[in-house]
Design a protein around this motif. Structure first.
Motif, PDB file in Angstrom:
ATOM      1  N   SER A   1     -46.866 -59.909  18.785  1.00 12.38           N
ATOM      2  CA  SER A   1     -46.491 -59.771  17.267  1.00 12.38           C
ATOM      3  C   SER A   1     -44.979 -60.035  17.072  1.00 12.38           C
ATOM      4  CB  SER A   1     -47.004 -58.749  16.724  1.00 12.38           C
ATOM      5  OG  SER A   1     -46.555 -57.573  17.299  1.00 12.38           O
ATOM      6  N   THR A   2     -44.599 -60.094  15.845  1.00 14.53           N
ATOM      7  CA  THR A   2     -43.166 -60.337  15.334  1.00 14.53           C
ATOM      8  C   THR A   2     -43.169 -59.764  14.150  1.00 14.53           C
ATOM      9  OG1 THR A   2     -41.282 -61.637  15.322  1.00 14.53           O
ATOM     10  CG2 THR A   2     -43.282 -62.635  14.480  1.00 14.53           C
ATOM     11  N   THR A   3     -41.863 -59.183  13.580  1.00 15.99           N
ATOM     12  CA  THR A   3     -41.669 -58.606  12.392  1.00 15.99           C
ATOM     13  C   THR A   3     -40.380 -59.170  11.747  1.00 15.99           C
ATOM     14  OG1 THR A   3     -40.719 -56.679  13.184  1.00 15.99           O
ATOM     15  CG2 THR A   3     -43.241 -56.668  12.733  1.00 15.99           C
ATOM     16  N   ARG A   4     -39.473 -59.458  12.636  1.00 23.06           N
ATOM     17  CA  ARG A   4     -38.172 -59.900  12.079  1.00 23.06           C
ATOM     18  C   ARG A   4     -37.431 -60.737  12.937  1.00 23.06           C
ATOM     19  NH1 ARG A   4     -34.036 -55.062   9.998  1.00 23.06           N
ATOM     20  NH2 ARG A   4     -32.614 -56.358   8.917  1.00 23.06           N
ATOM     21  N   VAL A   5     -36.811 -61.895  12.561  1.00 19.95           N
ATOM     22  CA  VAL A   5     -36.143 -62.791  13.465  1.00 19.95           C
ATOM     23  C   VAL A   5     -34.746 -63.283  12.812  1.00 19.95           C
ATOM     24  CG1 VAL A   5     -38.122 -63.623  14.425  1.00 19.95           C
ATOM     25  CG2 VAL A   5     -37.277 -64.433  12.474  1.00 19.95           C
TER      26      VAL A   5
ATOM     27  N   TYR B   1     -46.990 -53.632   0.722  1.00 19.01           N
ATOM     28  CA  TYR B   1     -47.453 -54.978   1.419  1.00 19.01           C
ATOM     29  C   TYR B   1     -48.126 -55.712   0.102  1.00 19.01           C
ATOM     30  CZ  TYR B   1     -47.620 -52.357   5.556  1.00 19.01           C
ATOM     31  OH  TYR B   1     -47.154 -51.396   6.565  1.00 19.01           O
ATOM     32  N   SER B   2     -47.949 -57.103   0.230  1.00 22.33           N
ATOM     33  CA  SER B   2     -48.505 -57.932  -0.859  1.00 22.33           C
ATOM     34  C   SER B   2     -50.004 -58.062  -0.431  1.00 22.33           C
ATOM     35  CB  SER B   2     -48.003 -59.300  -0.748  1.00 22.33           C
ATOM     36  OG  SER B   2     -48.575 -60.203  -1.732  1.00 22.33           O
ATOM     37  N   VAL B   3     -50.130 -58.257   0.867  1.00 22.50           N
ATOM     38  CA  VAL B   3     -51.673 -58.066   1.288  1.00 22.50           C
ATOM     39  C   VAL B   3     -51.600 -57.259   2.301  1.00 22.50           C
ATOM     40  CG1 VAL B   3     -53.539 -59.121   2.292  1.00 22.50           C
ATOM     41  CG2 VAL B   3     -52.267 -60.345   0.414  1.00 22.50           C
ATOM     42  N   ARG B   4     -52.326 -56.169   2.764  1.00 21.15           N
ATOM     43  CA  ARG B   4     -52.357 -55.314   4.005  1.00 21.15           C
ATOM     44  C   ARG B   4     -53.349 -55.781   4.827  1.00 21.15           C
ATOM     45  NH1 ARG B   4     -50.660 -50.121   4.726  1.00 21.15           N
ATOM     46  NH2 ARG B   4     -50.070 -49.699   2.612  1.00 21.15           N
ATOM     47  N   LEU B   5     -52.906 -56.177   6.161  1.00 21.67           N
ATOM     48  CA  LEU B   5     -54.024 -56.306   6.995  1.00 21.67           C
ATOM     49  C   LEU B   5     -54.959 -55.081   7.455  1.00 21.67           C
ATOM     50  CD1 LEU B   5     -51.961 -58.581   9.462  1.00 21.67           C
ATOM     51  CD2 LEU B   5     -53.605 -59.431   7.641  1.00 21.67           C
TER      52      LEU B   5
ATOM     53  N   ARG C   1     -57.570 -70.411   4.639  1.00 21.65           N
ATOM     54  CA  ARG C   1     -57.100 -69.682   3.704  1.00 21.65           C
ATOM     55  C   ARG C   1     -55.751 -69.572   4.018  1.00 21.65           C
ATOM     56  NH1 ARG C   1     -58.524 -62.837   2.760  1.00 21.65           N
ATOM     57  NH2 ARG C   1     -57.499 -62.942   0.797  1.00 21.65           N
ATOM     58  N   TYR C   2     -54.610 -69.611   3.230  1.00 17.05           N
ATOM     59  CA  TYR C   2     -53.351 -69.745   3.391  1.00 17.05           C
ATOM     60  C   TYR C   2     -52.385 -68.229   3.157  1.00 17.05           C
ATOM     61  CZ  TYR C   2     -54.435 -74.752   4.051  1.00 17.05           C
ATOM     62  OH  TYR C   2     -55.066 -75.911   4.387  1.00 17.05           O
ATOM     63  N   PHE C   3     -51.320 -68.301   3.842  1.00 16.20           N
ATOM     64  CA  PHE C   3     -50.631 -67.096   3.785  1.00 16.20           C
ATOM     65  C   PHE C   3     -48.959 -67.635   3.680  1.00 16.20           C
ATOM     66  CE2 PHE C   3     -54.548 -65.248   4.482  1.00 16.20           C
ATOM     67  CZ  PHE C   3     -54.560 -64.149   3.593  1.00 16.20           C
ATOM     68  N   LEU C   4     -48.179 -66.843   3.177  1.00 12.98           N
ATOM     69  CA  LEU C   4     -46.734 -66.843   3.489  1.00 12.98           C
ATOM     70  C   LEU C   4     -46.497 -65.586   4.028  1.00 12.98           C
ATOM     71  CD1 LEU C   4     -43.775 -68.516   1.770  1.00 12.98           C
ATOM     72  CD2 LEU C   4     -43.656 -65.930   2.374  1.00 12.98           C
ATOM     73  N   SER C   5     -45.803 -65.477   5.080  1.00 14.73           N
ATOM     74  CA  SER C   5     -45.297 -63.992   5.855  1.00 14.73           C
ATOM     75  C   SER C   5     -43.955 -64.175   5.971  1.00 14.73           C
ATOM     76  CB  SER C   5     -46.025 -63.831   7.059  1.00 14.73           C
ATOM     77  OG  SER C   5     -45.657 -62.570   7.731  1.00 14.73           O
ATOM     78  N   PRO C   6     -42.998 -63.440   5.346  1.00 15.37           N
ATOM     79  CA  PRO C   6     -41.501 -62.948   5.615  1.00 15.37           C
ATOM     80  C   PRO C   6     -41.339 -62.592   6.948  1.00 15.37           C
ATOM     81  CG  PRO C   6     -42.285 -61.447   3.919  1.00 15.37           C
ATOM     82  CD  PRO C   6     -43.500 -62.247   4.456  1.00 15.37           C
ATOM     83  N   LEU C   7     -40.547 -63.019   7.838  1.00 15.64           N
ATOM     84  CA  LEU C   7     -39.954 -62.496   8.937  1.00 15.64           C
ATOM     85  C   LEU C   7     -38.671 -61.833   9.049  1.00 15.64           C
ATOM     86  CD1 LEU C   7     -41.283 -65.247  11.464  1.00 15.64           C
ATOM     87  CD2 LEU C   7     -42.636 -63.143  10.674  1.00 15.64           C
TER      88      LEU C   7
ATOM     89  N   THR D   1     -50.511 -57.783  13.101  1.00 15.57           N
ATOM     90  CA  THR D   1     -50.608 -56.400  13.093  1.00 15.57           C
ATOM     91  C   THR D   1     -50.813 -55.847  11.668  1.00 15.57           C
ATOM     92  OG1 THR D   1     -48.321 -55.831  12.973  1.00 15.57           O
ATOM     93  CG2 THR D   1     -49.045 -56.572  15.081  1.00 15.57           C
ATOM     94  N   GLN D   2     -50.974 -54.462  11.656  1.00 12.67           N
ATOM     95  CA  GLN D   2     -51.154 -53.789  10.304  1.00 12.67           C
ATOM     96  C   GLN D   2     -49.919 -53.893   9.553  1.00 12.67           C
ATOM     97  OE1 GLN D   2     -52.802 -50.088  11.482  1.00 12.67           O
ATOM     98  NE2 GLN D   2     -50.859 -49.219  11.549  1.00 12.67           N
ATOM     99  N   TYR D   3     -48.695 -54.236  10.405  1.00  8.71           N
ATOM    100  CA  TYR D   3     -47.680 -54.232   9.822  1.00  8.71           C
ATOM    101  C   TYR D   3     -47.311 -55.331   9.184  1.00  8.71           C
ATOM    102  CZ  TYR D   3     -47.343 -49.539  11.937  1.00  8.71           C
ATOM    103  OH  TYR D   3     -47.645 -48.312  12.305  1.00  8.71           O
ATOM    104  N   THR D   4     -47.907 -56.603   9.587  1.00  8.48           N
ATOM    105  CA  THR D   4     -47.364 -57.915   9.039  1.00  8.48           C
ATOM    106  C   THR D   4     -47.706 -57.869   7.522  1.00  8.48           C
ATOM    107  OG1 THR D   4     -48.542 -58.899  10.927  1.00  8.48           O
ATOM    108  CG2 THR D   4     -48.028 -60.230   9.134  1.00  8.48           C
ATOM    109  N   GLU D   5     -46.695 -58.603   6.891  1.00  5.79           N
ATOM    110  CA  GLU D   5     -46.670 -58.559   5.453  1.00  5.79           C
ATOM    111  C   GLU D   5     -46.889 -60.111   4.786  1.00  5.79           C
ATOM    112  OE1 GLU D   5     -43.651 -56.356   3.213  1.00  5.79           O
ATOM    113  OE2 GLU D   5     -42.479 -56.303   4.982  1.00  5.79           O
TER     114      GLU D   5
END
Length: 440
Positions: free
Chosen positions: A48-52, A80-84, A343-349, A400-404
């Protein structure tokens, strides 16, 4: 043949062990000391990743103080906009088992097309009156300006068209807009993108020989108080050569007269201004089959798969890099096949993010806020561990559950969707566009 298969099998085992280590290191970096039950028993395929965002990239993607202003407000916002949701049964959440959390980078092809991008973002913090950027263009063009009034008095920012040719020029504005100036930079960034993506325009401007006029008359009625940011994006076509100038001037001055004596201001250390050929980027690939391909992602603004554009600062002839590809309009058109919907999502890193997109599928068009359920998101992203960063460089990510996530909609594979995207001002990059089967 057996030797080859055994070699592949051994390699897969080594990768699984390495990726599992990355996954648990990520959880530890987030403060999660106990991994999900059974995670080690299942074949964890990616990390997983959260910030780059690098320090250099963050410095030029948002005005100084944006993060402080944002975080001051964000403490009370929904995280979260959508919570996993990994098997908890919460209503309305996405549900995944451990094997379904893995993502792999989707191989894409990019092509730069279209006319000329004029990018004006340096100096970003403007301390005196003058010309912020200018160049002469013909044909299709886009102008993006992004400047903050860093003086103690009221100012205005305008785009002036000057006809220096031998005949009249017709400028046709086909798209664009700007939000009202504000010290809430994320609001400005999102508002401008909504204005740009919301409607098409067909405004005809006639610039006589030797004459000047504003690209948008409203610019001369828009006042920037000290500390306020203004951000605008406009697409247009000029049937002859026209000089396009972005200037900051006193709130009481006439911009068409002011420009006669204005000087070009020196760029700041970020050097984010210039002229770039090919203002659009088309992203395409082989067909995606949600039944077979699982969860995949496409990085944008990472300068690895999505390379930053280089151009020329027309005011001094120097080579410049558009760190973040701001002003570039992406057309993401991935063909889809199979029976399952996608299904499509945008995820900020990279951190705090607020913008908009446009989706078109058949005859249906949608304006998408990213995120839609709150003004901004990405404020819950955490620094990634070094081994996770390495895994990301090799195309390995993990939900992960922290993915936004911001939901971009679900579309039938028989009628694929095309997204229009452009990196929003005041937001952080990179982002991922994620594709996944609807029911997984």
């Amino acid at each position: 043949m057996w030797v080859e298969e055994k070699g592949v099998f051994d390699k897969m085992k080594r990768w699984k062990a390495r990726i599992a280590a990355c996954f648990f290191a990520t959880l530890a970096s987030m403060g999660v000391t106990n991994p999900p039950a059974g995670a080690e028993r299942h074949g964890i395929d990616e990390a997983s990743t959260t910030r780059v965002t690098t320090d250099e990239a963050r410095a030029v993607h948002e005005p100084q103080g944006t993060r402080l202003l944002g975080r001051g407000r964000q403490q009370e916002a929904e995280p979260y906009s959508v919570r996993l949701n990994f098997g908890t049964g919460l209503p309305g959440a996405l549900r995944f088992n451990e094997a379904q959390r893995a993502m792999r980078e989707w191989n894409v092809e990019t092509e730069d097309t279209g006319g000329t991008l004029l990018f004006s973002d340096s100096p970003e913090y403007v301390t005196e009156d003058g010309i912020l950027y200018e160049d002469t263009i013909t044909g299709d063009a886009r102008i993006l300006y992004y400047h903050l009034n860093n003086t103690s008095v009221r100012k205005k920012v305008a785009v002036v068209l000057q006809n220096e040719g031998d005949s009249s020029v017709v400028v046709r504005v086909t798209r664009g807009g700007a939000s009202r100036p504000s010290s809430d930079y994320l609001e400005v960034g999102k508002g401008t993108q909504l204005a740009y993506f919301q409607t098409k325009r067909d405004d005809m401007l006639y610039v006589q020989r030797g004459a000047r006029r504003l690209l948008e008359s409203e610019m001369n009625h828009t006042v920037l108080e000290p500390g306020q940011l203004v951000y605008g994006v406009y697409d247009f076509h000029a049937d002859g050569p026209v000089k396009v100038s972005v200037l900051m001037y006193p709130a009481t001055a006439d911009p068409l007269k002011f420009i006669s004596s204005a000087r070009v201001l020196p760029k700041d250390e970020q050097r984010l201004r210039g002229t770039f050929q090919g203002m659009n980027r088309v992203i395409s690939s082989k067909p995606y089959n949600p039944d077979k391909d699982g969860v995949v992602y496409i990085p944008i603004g990472d300068n690895r798969q999505d390379v930053f554009r280089t151009g020329v600062d027309a005011t001094d002839g120097s080579t410049v890099t558009n760190v973040g590809n701001y002003g570039v309009l992406y057309r993401i058109q991935i063909p889809t096949t199979g029976r399952e919907n996608t299904r499509y999502f945008l995820s900020p890193l990279g951190g705090v993010y607020a913008g908009a997109m446009r989706a078109e599928s058949g005859t249906h068009r949608r304006l998408l806020e990213t995120p839609a359920t709150r003004p901004y998101f990405g404020d819950q992203t955490l620094p990634e561990a070094p081994n996770v960063a390495q895994a990301r460089e090799e195309g390995l990510l993990f939900l992960t559950q922290y993915t936004e996530l911001s939901d971009l909609g679900t579309y039938a594979s028989a009628q694929p969707v095309q997204f229009e995207y452009s990196p929003p001002g005041a937001s952080n990059l990179p982002v991922n566009i994620i594709l996944m089967p609807e029911h997984k």
